[in-house]
Write a protein that holds these residues in place. Structure first.
Motif, short mmCIF file in Angstrom:
data_model
loop_
_atom_site.label_atom_id
_atom_site.label_comp_id
_atom_site.label_asym_id
_atom_site.label_seq_id
_atom_site.Cartn_x
_atom_site.Cartn_y
_atom_site.Cartn_z
N GLY A 1 0.78 -1.23 0.00
CA GLY A 1 0.00 0.00 0.00
C GLY A 1 0.81 1.28 0.00
O GLY A 1 0.24 2.37 -0.06
N GLN A 2 2.13 1.16 0.04
CA GLN A 2 3.00 2.34 0.06
C GLN A 2 3.80 2.42 -1.23
O GLN A 2 4.11 1.39 -1.84
CB GLN A 2 3.94 2.30 1.27
N ASP A 3 4.15 3.64 -1.64
CA ASP A 3 5.00 3.82 -2.82
C ASP A 3 6.43 4.12 -2.38
O ASP A 3 6.66 4.89 -1.45
CB ASP A 3 4.47 4.93 -3.73
N HIS A 4 7.37 3.48 -3.06
CA HIS A 4 8.79 3.62 -2.71
C HIS A 4 9.59 3.95 -3.97
O HIS A 4 9.51 3.22 -4.96
CB HIS A 4 9.32 2.33 -2.10
N LEU A 5 10.36 5.01 -3.94
CA LEU A 5 11.24 5.34 -5.05
C LEU A 5 12.38 4.34 -5.09
O LEU A 5 13.11 4.20 -4.10
CB LEU A 5 11.79 6.76 -4.89
N ILE A 6 12.53 3.61 -6.20
CA ILE A 6 13.59 2.61 -6.29
C ILE A 6 14.63 2.95 -7.37
O ILE A 6 15.60 2.23 -7.54
CB ILE A 6 13.01 1.20 -6.53
N ARG A 7 14.42 4.03 -8.11
CA ARG A 7 15.44 4.56 -9.00
C ARG A 7 15.11 6.03 -9.26
O ARG A 7 13.98 6.35 -9.62
CB ARG A 7 15.52 3.82 -10.33
N LYS A 8 16.08 6.88 -9.06
CA LYS A 8 15.87 8.30 -9.28
C LYS A 8 15.78 8.61 -10.77
O LYS A 8 16.37 7.92 -11.60
CB LYS A 8 17.02 9.11 -8.68
N ARG A 9 15.05 9.68 -11.09
CA ARG A 9 15.04 10.17 -12.46
C ARG A 9 16.42 10.74 -12.79
O ARG A 9 17.07 11.34 -11.94
CB ARG A 9 13.98 11.29 -12.60
N GLU A 10 16.87 10.51 -14.00
CA GLU A 10 18.18 11.02 -14.39
C GLU A 10 18.17 12.55 -14.50
O GLU A 10 17.12 13.18 -14.65
CB GLU A 10 18.61 10.41 -15.72
#
Length: 415
Positions: free
Chosen positions: A392-401
């Protein structure tokens, strides 16, 4: 094969408002992956082959190599299928044990194979010349698997069919005598046989035909530990689409495998290497509509992305179902959805989509496999961020370049 039941998928599909919020929070273009869908697909394979006592699922990580996805499958008990030393190293970094990683390269240098051997992972060889050199260098000290080409036409199109007679993959089934001669001369120890006929295979009969060929080959080897059937299971891309009946395959192939093991006199391990099957349906690619353009014959929805981010429609003529997250109940209209690359750059032609306005967010389904990993910086565009939805949670797993990422490896000359 069977018709798709997207009602199950719909229950796992993230809430539209959640996806809208994720798009607003992280910006677009954006890749979003649903961890629970990956887990659900993995569990399906385990259930489908529950009759097999020794079963090993190895995630084919070329589909999506994000480190967090590798860790997720590692926690589920999966092994890993790799095709490069870099994927092997990512697998080790994710916590996989060397013996749980299979390395099946094609056309790589002997230097790379020797480096992988030093890492202690399982190696599959698909070339007579490489087999001979490996045997001369390591003899019986390092057991290997052999990839057999069964000469079966399987796969959705010619670009993803890899088991036919003209394929560059595998050692021909008709060259078994040559394989055995190399093994006898060099003392090589063969612990496994492997095949993979292609992706998007519709009919379980293809796997069963391949099984018969691989079982016949296995009778020529006395000390096998496993038989690896690769993968290629088709997933649905739209309502009413056909897909591999994984439970029917499990029932029929499981019975064949059990009978073969009884004949062989030893309980072998049944190995599969699913990639797309595990992650494709978990992925959603979100893109913002920059412009709606009417011409004399078409209406174009122009998004803030292109084949630099999602090349499958241009490369494979692949289908991705497209939905309007911003206007899900609007009236249906016909659109050509296109990107911003300065050449033909089409995601979908004549698609019925709820009415699109500028600044709407479109969602491309089945974006979990062979999408981000095939992206590029063409036109000097940045590659997107990646987000995982988990519990139910969102996690950033790769940053935008950023612009600095474009220059990171550039060495400037003095003029």
């Amino acid at each position: 094969m069977k018709k798709s039941d997207l009602s199950v998928h719909a229950r796992l599909f993230p809430d539209i408002k959640h996806l809208q919020g994720v798009a607003k929070k992280y910006g677009t273009p954006l890749y979003v992956y649903e961890a629970e869908k990956m887990i659900d697909q993995y569990d399906k394979m385990i259930q489908a082959f529950s009759s097999v006592r020794k079963l090993s699922i190895h995630y084919a990580c070329k589909a999506n190599t994000n480190l967090n996805i590798l860790k997720l499958f590692k926690e589920k008990g999966s092994g890993l299928d790799t095709v490069s030393i870099q994927e092997v190293e990512l697998g080790l970094l994710a916590g996989f044990k060397p013996e749980d990683i299979i390395y099946t390269p094609n056309g790589v240098s002997s230097t790379e194979i020797k480096k992988v051997k030093e890492l202690g992972v399982r190696i599959h060889i698909d070339n007579l010349s490489v087999l001979e050199h490996f045997g001369q260098d390591f003899s019986s000290s390092y057991p290997i698997g052999i990839r057999i080409n069964p000469h079966i036409v399987g796969g959705g199109n010619e670009k993803i069919s890899v088991g036919h007679i003209d394929s560059k993959f595998g050692i021909s089934y008709y060259q078994l005598a040559h394989i055995k001669r190399i093994i006898e001369i060099t003392g090589l120890r063969v612990e496994g046989l492997h095949m993979h006929t292609g992706s998007d295979i519709l009919d379980v009969e293809v796997f069963l035909k391949g099984a018969d060929i691989l079982f016949q080959a296995a009778r020529e080897f006395q000390d096998l530990e496993y038989i690896d059937f690769g993968s290629g299971f088709k997933v649905p891309y739209k309502e009413g689409d056909v897909q591999t009946d994984i439970y029917e395959l499990g029932k029929l192939l499981g019975k064949k495998f059990k009978n073969f093991c009884n004949e062989y006199g030893k309980e072998l391990c049944l190995v599969f290497e699913p990639g797309k099957f595990l992650v494709s349906q978990s992925g959603y690619f979100l893109a913002n509509v920059n412009a709606v353009k009417q011409t004399t014959s078409s209406v174009f929805a122009c998004v803030d992305s292109g084949f630099n981010h999602l090349i499958r429609p241009m490369f494979y003529n692949a289908y991705h179902h497209i939905e309007n997250l911003s206007n899900p109940s609007g009236r249906l209209r016909l659109y050509n959805v296109v990107g911003y690359i300065c050449e033909s750059d089409t995601f979908g032609l004549n698609r019925q989509i709820n009415e699109i306005h500028e600044e709407d967010v479109l969602c491309f389904r089945n974006a979990g496999a062979y999408c981000f990993c095939m992206s590029s910086n063409y036109n000097s565009r940045y590659r997107p961020a990646e987000v995982m939805l988990y519990k139910g949670q969102d996690h950033l797993i790769r940053k935008r370049e950023t612009f600095q990422d474009l220059l990171r490896n550039t060495v400037e000359m003095a003029f």
